[in-house]
Enzyme design. Structure first.
Site, PDB file in Angstrom:
ATOM      1  N   ALA A   7     -24.130  22.277  17.233  1.00 43.23           N
ATOM      2  CA  ALA A   7     -25.562  22.597  17.180  1.00 43.23           C
ATOM      3  C   ALA A   7     -26.073  22.344  15.771  1.00 43.23           C
ATOM      4  CB  ALA A   7     -25.783  24.047  17.596  1.00 43.23           C
ATOM      5  N   ILE A  12     -28.688  19.307  19.558  1.00 45.52           N
ATOM      6  CA  ILE A  12     -27.476  20.018  19.985  1.00 45.52           C
ATOM      7  C   ILE A  12     -26.650  19.000  20.764  1.00 45.52           C
ATOM      8  CG2 ILE A  12     -26.566  21.889  21.440  1.00 45.52           C
ATOM      9  CD1 ILE A  12     -30.026  22.340  20.343  1.00 45.52           C
ATOM     10  N   ASP A 100     -20.135  22.860  10.394  1.00 48.20           N
ATOM     11  CA  ASP A 100     -20.095  21.472  10.881  1.00 48.20           C
ATOM     12  C   ASP A 100     -19.366  20.566   9.889  1.00 48.20           C
ATOM     13  OD1 ASP A 100     -22.219  21.763   9.043  1.00 48.20           O
ATOM     14  OD2 ASP A 100     -23.562  20.408  10.126  1.00 48.20           O
ATOM     15  N   ARG A 101     -19.501  20.870   8.594  1.00 49.92           N
ATOM     16  CA  ARG A 101     -18.811  20.064   7.571  1.00 49.92           C
ATOM     17  C   ARG A 101     -17.309  20.319   7.609  1.00 49.92           C
ATOM     18  NH1 ARG A 101     -21.599  21.345   2.052  1.00 49.92           N
ATOM     19  NH2 ARG A 101     -20.306  19.599   1.339  1.00 49.92           N
TER      20      ARG A 101
HETATM   21  C1  LIG Z   1     -25.811  20.934   5.172  1.00 50.30           C
HETATM   22  C2  LIG Z   1     -25.987  21.242   6.654  1.00 50.30           C
HETATM   23  C3  LIG Z   1     -27.463  21.555   6.930  1.00 50.30           C
HETATM   24  C4  LIG Z   1     -25.599  19.978   7.444  1.00 50.30           C
HETATM   25  O1  LIG Z   1     -25.766  20.161   8.793  1.00 50.30           O
HETATM   26  C5  LIG Z   1     -25.068  22.406   7.093  1.00 50.30           C
HETATM   27  O2  LIG Z   1     -23.735  22.063   6.920  1.00 50.30           O
HETATM   28  C6  LIG Z   1     -25.342  23.687   6.326  1.00 50.30           C
HETATM   29  O3  LIG Z   1     -26.294  24.375   6.604  1.00 50.30           O
HETATM   30  N1  LIG Z   1     -24.448  24.013   5.340  1.00 50.30           N
HETATM   31  C7  LIG Z   1     -24.472  25.232   4.558  1.00 50.30           C
HETATM   32  C8  LIG Z   1     -24.370  24.959   3.097  1.00 50.30           C
HETATM   33  C9  LIG Z   1     -23.128  24.215   2.644  1.00 50.30           C
HETATM   34  O4  LIG Z   1     -22.443  23.559   3.445  1.00 50.30           O
HETATM   35  O5  LIG Z   1     -22.805  24.300   1.456  1.00 50.30           O
HETATM   36  K   LIG Z   2     -25.554  16.671   9.100  1.00 45.85           K
END
Ligand SMILES: CC(C)(CO)[C@@H](O)C(=O)NCCC(=O)O
Ligand SMILES: [K+]
Ligand SMILES: Nc1ncnc2c1ncn2[C@@H]1O[C@H](COP(=O)(O)OP(=O)(O)OP(=O)(O)O)[C@@H](O)[C@H]1O
Length: 249
Positions: A7, A12, A100-101
């Site tokens: 999502a 999504i 997601d990362r």
């Molecule tokens: C950078 C996004 C928006 C990419 O979807 C997401 O991974 C996110 O909200 N990350 C939180 C902050 C970070 O990864 O440092």
């Molecule tokens: K992204």
């Protein structure tokens, strides 16, 4: 059956897999925008979804809406951890890293085991992350995604229009729309190229909705691989012991 969900802030994405299937071996898959969220239950089988694994970076309201759509499933909300499935997370505060990362890094590890990898996910935001050959998520870069980058010009200037993303050689354009697109594509591709050089990467994975526009302008001696959704592959890799069906990078 296992339901995997990525999502994001624009869409999504989901995939269904048989229990024990290899990462990426989907029975069905799809994507909806937030406005189309209520289309999801009709796309999924009424019965038979026993488990769900969800990466959600789009907030608690969406979390609650998705939960109501999976009444019979045992749902796991994926979160970034200090260590998982052979990947160590070097973020100063591991839980601050977007899940997601972390999932994309696990997917990169599955596709390019034992390699120094750059994984770029080109969505609402573009994230460019480095995974070491010995399995450490080293950290990364966050920049506005291609669409946000282009629309920020339209919203904050008198003379610049909204442009649709498209395919273009990222060179010196002879009109406004192409010049905006060329600038934004060059910024995105340039950041990925710079990350690959800084990391000494031997593999580069490009994923997300804007990958189709950014990947063609990349100039990398190591080449690159477009993966439709690396987040879903990474999620799947954490719950199956089946080896990847796909060929490695
Ligand atoms: C950078 C996004 C928006 C990419 O979807 C997401 O991974 C996110 O909200 N990350 C939180 C902050 C970070 O990864 O440092
Ligand atoms: K992204
Ligand atoms: N038709 C389009 N109009 C505008 N931008 C588009 C279009 N198609 C793709 N893009 C660009 O691709 C990027 C990714 O869009 P997409 O909706 O696929 O997001 P996504 O990969 O699902 O991201 P997220 O996971 O953040 O939701 C957007 O930032 C946008 O720049």
């Amino acid at each position: 059956m296992l339901l995997l969900i990525d999502a994001g802030n624009t869409r999504i994405k989901w995939a269904l897999a048989d229990e024990g299937a290899a990462p990426g071996a989907w029975v069905a898959s799809g994507a909806v925008t937030h406005a189309e969220l209520n289309h999801l239950p009709a796309a999924w089988p009424k019965q038979g979804i026993t488990r769900a694994l969800v990466s959600n970076v789009a907030g608690s309201k969406l979390h609650d809406q998705l939960r109501l759509m999976m009444p019979t499933a045992d749902v796991t909300w994926f979160a970034s951890k200090a260590q998982l499935a052979g990947l160590r997370n070097a973020y100063r505060n591991p839980s601050q890293l977007g899940c997601d990362r972390f999932a994309a890094a696990l997917g990169a590890r599955a596709l390019a085991p034992g390699q120094a990898v750059i994984v770029a996910t080109c969505g609402t935001a573009t994230t460019i992350d480095a995974v070491s050959a010995d399995g450490v998520f080293l950290g990364g870069m966050i920049l506005p995604g291609l669409g946000l980058m282009a629309s920020s010009l339209a919203h904050n200037t008198a003379q610049l229009p909204e442009v649709a993303p498209g395919l273009l050689p990222a060179g010196f354009a002879d009109n406004t729309a192409d010049a905006i697109l060329s600038g934004c594509l060059s910024a995105q591709a340039g950041a990925i190229e710079r990350a690959c050089a800084l990391h000494g990467a031997s593999a580069c994975i490009v994923s997300g909705g804007a990958a189709q526009y950014i990947a063609p302008v990349l100039r990398l001696s190591i080449g690159h691989r477009i993966v439709d959704n690396i987040v879903l592959i990474g999620l799947h890799s954490t719950v199956t012991s089946s080896p990847l069906q796909d060929s490695p990078c």
